[in-house]
Design an enzyme around this catalytic site. Structure first.
Site, PDB file in Angstrom:
ATOM      1  N   SER A  10       0.806  -1.222   0.000  1.00 19.25           N
ATOM      2  CA  SER A  10       0.000   0.000   0.000  1.00 19.25           C
ATOM      3  C   SER A  10       0.840   1.273   0.000  1.00 19.25           C
ATOM      4  CB  SER A  10      -0.911   0.027   1.234  1.00 19.25           C
ATOM      5  OG  SER A  10      -0.166   0.284   2.408  1.00 19.25           O
ATOM      6  N   LYS A  11       2.151   1.141   0.202  1.00 23.67           N
ATOM      7  CA  LYS A  11       2.973   2.319   0.433  1.00 23.67           C
ATOM      8  C   LYS A  11       3.220   3.106  -0.861  1.00 23.67           C
ATOM      9  CE  LYS A  11       3.438   1.573   4.826  1.00 23.67           C
ATOM     10  NZ  LYS A  11       2.640   0.358   5.000  1.00 23.67           N
TER      11      LYS A  11
END
EC number: 2.6.1.100
Length: 405
Positions: free
Chosen positions: A196-197
């Site tokens: 998700s980063k």
């Protein structure tokens, strides 16, 4: 009469698909070349890993960067390198992912929670000194959502009390404080490359530092305790194999080429969305001071006041907003110290004293953020166009109108 809400069968206000990760044939080709080479590992075939480490260090303005398997391990490497010993205390915020504190426990140390500031949701510097004891050794400020902590104040406290500062920059790739990249300001900066980063290879992490001794120790711990220039079967420190692969490094180098433009877009969209939302009663964007020279908006957070939405609870509001097509979430349901890990003291560590009691911890700002106030919009949505930010604002107004405010 207002349009029916999407949750009740009406049309969505936002119809765009905000896909993540962003990639094209260049990433596919880079990984294909690694696979075809047959040189997948590290360190025996570590040229791409070293290349990315140098690229990331240069991007952050730091002397060194050391990759590792994830952002949880990167915090652990930083703590050990900074010299914490069993029973030492480390100051952490309660509004963060579990590993900011669980990495402290893995080092046989005691997490001490300090409340967040009500306008930023970052650790409140005014509350840090009251939490410092003779056993305190480090502070881990979390740049939550990509919003920089008040690093000037935190560093001043750390200097006064001879404490290490480890920046948890898992959300903060590309963000800046007074023109300096986050992660490059304290003793060590820790990043995650989880899926998700803002910079991702699916999994992975990295630590950055300017300190020669910290670099040497973290490099050794990452590589089963070996030291640079030493023999293959000589192990000097209690490290493990925390290395990433060539394929991850190839992906990260390509993704890094996109990061600066993506960060600027998120920052511009965040500023625009702030302007759109500040005029909606009951919606308050988090505070940005002049020190925030770049916000990467891994999470765009606003404060929600149910009294301006007919008493609609935060959870109900967040459900309606997501149904309208806004990539959004209610955020953490409770502060970190209320996790079963802390409530049950299931630490499996010999050095945490019996007097460590998390059942009695109550930090009011964190409690309010979790229970009633904080709503998140996720980072990939912040890569949209201005029209998308306008649609997010319309979705919020639509919900408000539906509840007769």
């Amino acid at each position: 009469m207002s349009n029916p809400l999407a949750l009740h069968g009406g049309p969505k206000e936002v119809t765009r698909d905000f896909s993540w990760p962003v990639y094209d044939n260049s990433e596919i080709q880079a990984v294909t070349e690694v696979v075809a080479s047959g040189k997948w590992g590290n360190p025996d075939c570590g040229d791409l890993v070293e290349k990315f480490e140098k690229e990331f260090a240069a991007y952050c303005g730091s002397k060194y960067a050391i990759t590792c398997v994830n952002g949880s391990v990167s915090l652990r490497l930083a703590l050990i390198a900074c010299g914490v010993k069993p029973g030492d205390e480390v100051i952490v915020p309660p509004y963060t992912f579990i590993t900011t504190a669980s990495s402290v426990i893995e080092c046989n140390c005691v997490p001490v929670f300090v409340d967040i500031h009500p306008e930023t949701y970052n650790m409140d510097p005014s509350k840090i000194e009251a939490a410092i004891t003779p056993r305190t050794r480090a502070i881990i400020p979390v740049h939550f959502g990509g919003l920089a902590c008040d690093m000037e104040a935190i560093l001043a406290i750390a200097k006064k009390h001879n404490l290490r500062v480890i920046e948890d920059a898992a959300h903060a790739h590309g963000a800046e404080y007074k023109g300096k990249k986050l992660g490059s300001i304290g003793d060590v900066g820790s990043f995650s490359f989880q899926s998700s980063k803002n910079l991702t290879s699916g999994e992975g992490g990295i630590v950055i530092t300017d300190d020669d001794e910290l670099y040497a120790m973290m490099h050794s711990l990452r590589n089963v305790g070996r030291i640079e220039g030493g023999q293959w079967y000589d192990h000097y420190n209690p490290g493990c194999n925390y290395r990433i692969t060539q394929m991850q490094a190839a992906l990260l180098s390509k993704q890094l080429e996109r990061l600066e433009e993506q960060t600027k877009r998120r920052n511009e969209n965040g500023l625009y969305l702030n302007e759109l939302l500040k005029d909606i009663e009951g919606i308050s964007p988090l505070e940005r001071t002049e020190a925030i020279t770049m916000h990467c908006y891994h999470i765009y957070i606003f404060k929600y006041d149910a009294s301006r939405f007919g008493g609609l609870s935060k959870n109900q509001f967040a459900e309606m907003l997501a149904a309208e097509g806004v990539p959004s979430f209610r955020g953490y349901p409770h502060p970190l110290y209320k996790q079963p890990l802390f409530q049950n003291k299931n630490f499996m560590c010999y050095a945490i004293p019996e007097t460590a009691d998390y059942n009695s911890v109550f930090l009011p700002v964190a409690e309010q953020a979790c229970n009633t106030d904080a709503v998140w919009i996720l980072q990939h949505a912040m890569l949209g166009e201005k029209e998308d930010m306008e649609a997010f604002a319309r979705a919020i107004k639509k919900i408000q109108l539906a509840h007769h405010i």
